[in-house]
Scaffold this motif. Structure first.
Motif, PDB file in Angstrom:
ATOM      1  N   TYR A   1       0.827  -1.203   0.000  1.00 44.60           N
ATOM      2  CA  TYR A   1       0.000   0.000   0.000  1.00 44.60           C
ATOM      3  C   TYR A   1       0.862   1.254   0.000  1.00 44.60           C
ATOM      4  CZ  TYR A   1      -3.296   3.562   1.466  1.00 44.60           C
ATOM      5  OH  TYR A   1      -4.045   4.707   1.533  1.00 44.60           O
TER       6      TYR A   1
ATOM      7  N   HIS B   1       2.494   1.833  -3.465  1.00 44.43           N
ATOM      8  CA  HIS B   1       1.556   2.356  -4.450  1.00 44.43           C
ATOM      9  C   HIS B   1       1.128   3.778  -4.122  1.00 44.43           C
ATOM     10  CE1 HIS B   1       0.842  -0.784  -7.380  1.00 44.43           C
ATOM     11  NE2 HIS B   1       1.114  -1.631  -6.407  1.00 44.43           N
ATOM     12  N   TYR B   2       1.031   4.107  -2.859  1.00 44.73           N
ATOM     13  CA  TYR B   2       0.694   5.473  -2.468  1.00 44.73           C
ATOM     14  C   TYR B   2       1.812   6.427  -2.896  1.00 44.73           C
ATOM     15  CZ  TYR B   2      -0.335   9.517   0.415  1.00 44.73           C
ATOM     16  OH  TYR B   2      -0.595  10.791   0.846  1.00 44.73           O
ATOM     17  N   GLN B   3       3.054   6.021  -2.708  1.00 44.27           N
ATOM     18  CA  GLN B   3       4.186   6.857  -3.117  1.00 44.27           C
ATOM     19  C   GLN B   3       4.209   7.021  -4.635  1.00 44.27           C
ATOM     20  OE1 GLN B   3       7.987   5.402  -1.882  1.00 44.27           O
ATOM     21  NE2 GLN B   3       9.010   7.328  -2.323  1.00 44.27           N
ATOM     22  N   GLU B   4       3.901   5.958  -5.381  1.00 42.02           N
ATOM     23  CA  GLU B   4       3.832   6.057  -6.840  1.00 42.02           C
ATOM     24  C   GLU B   4       2.740   7.022  -7.277  1.00 42.02           C
ATOM     25  OE1 GLU B   4       3.346   2.126  -8.364  1.00 42.02           O
ATOM     26  OE2 GLU B   4       5.335   1.478  -7.682  1.00 42.02           O
ATOM     27  N   ARG B   5       1.586   7.002  -6.591  1.00 38.71           N
ATOM     28  CA  ARG B   5       0.512   7.942  -6.918  1.00 38.71           C
ATOM     29  C   ARG B   5       0.951   9.373  -6.672  1.00 38.71           C
ATOM     30  NH1 ARG B   5      -3.199   4.333  -4.082  1.00 38.71           N
ATOM     31  NH2 ARG B   5      -3.195   5.841  -2.395  1.00 38.71           N
ATOM     32  N   ILE B   6       1.673   9.612  -5.588  1.00 44.65           N
ATOM     33  CA  ILE B   6       2.147  10.962  -5.284  1.00 44.65           C
ATOM     34  C   ILE B   6       3.130  11.431  -6.353  1.00 44.65           C
ATOM     35  CG2 ILE B   6       3.574  12.297  -3.681  1.00 44.65           C
ATOM     36  CD1 ILE B   6       2.303  10.767  -1.412  1.00 44.65           C
TER      37      ILE B   6
ATOM     38  N   ASN C   1       3.405  10.387  -9.497  1.00 47.06           N
ATOM     39  CA  ASN C   1       2.683  10.631 -10.744  1.00 47.06           C
ATOM     40  C   ASN C   1       1.928  11.943 -10.692  1.00 47.06           C
ATOM     41  OD1 ASN C   1       3.587   8.275 -11.900  1.00 47.06           O
ATOM     42  ND2 ASN C   1       1.788   7.092 -11.324  1.00 47.06           N
ATOM     43  N   ASN C   2       1.323  12.253  -9.550  1.00 47.09           N
ATOM     44  CA  ASN C   2       0.608  13.525  -9.381  1.00 47.09           C
ATOM     45  C   ASN C   2       1.560  14.700  -9.519  1.00 47.09           C
ATOM     46  OD1 ASN C   2      -2.064  14.030  -9.168  1.00 47.09           O
ATOM     47  ND2 ASN C   2      -2.195  13.679  -6.962  1.00 47.09           N
TER      48      ASN C   2
ATOM     49  N   LYS D   1       2.534  15.229 -13.173  1.00 46.00           N
ATOM     50  CA  LYS D   1       1.461  15.866 -13.938  1.00 46.00           C
ATOM     51  C   LYS D   1       1.385  17.361 -13.639  1.00 46.00           C
ATOM     52  CE  LYS D   1      -1.522  11.840 -14.392  1.00 46.00           C
ATOM     53  NZ  LYS D   1      -2.799  11.239 -13.995  1.00 46.00           N
TER      54      LYS D   1
END
Length: 144
Positions: free
Chosen positions: A111, A114-119, A121-122, A125
């Motif tokens: 978890y 994946h949370y770090q990957e979402r950050i 990617n954000n 962007k």
């Protein structure tokens, strides 16, 4: 839990109906195009209390739900984190209740990764939208 909700999951067509019946779904009060309140409804439901207790207990384990709970607790207050985790538990319960099967917890490390990957990617962007480019910093090798 089954004694509170019954054996027939067809009473609730979707997971949203189920979490709304529990009182764990945000009730957005919108007037004039503005959200005035997004608190959950006050519902006296023993099943909702059981989900809240399970969410609070899950916060002390080493699972993906505990990482979710701790992340929300650090950003929001503890009661809101408990309600959000209880909502997530209720959605998991509904899926298992209607479809059967087993729940496989991915674990806290999965978890967090994946949370770090979402950050990241954000951030990429946002940087592209502002005309910047992110480059990873090389890791310094420390020799002792």
């Amino acid at each position: 839990m089954i004694s509170e909700v019954g054996l027939d999951p067809t009473r609730f067509p979707t997971v949203k109906h189920f979490t709304s019946w529990l009182g764990l779904y945000p009730c957005n009060r919108i007037t004039g195009g503005k959200v005035k309140s997004s608190q959950t409804r006050l519902v006296v439901n023993p099943a909702a209390n059981a989900f809240r207790m399970a969410a609070q207990t899950a916060g002390k384990s080493n699972s993906a739900l505990s990482a979710f709970y701790r992340r929300l607790r650090s950003r929001l207050a503890t009661p809101k984190a408990i309600t959000a985790t209880a909502h997530k538990l209720a959605r998991i319960f509904y899926r298992l209740w209607t479809n059967g099967g087993k729940y496989q917890d991915s674990g806290m490390d999965y978890y967090e990764q994946h949370y770090q990957e979402r950050i990241i990617n954000n951030l990429q962007k946002k940087a592209l939208a502002l005309g910047f480019e992110l480059t990873p910093q090389p890791q310094a090798n420390t020799v002792s």
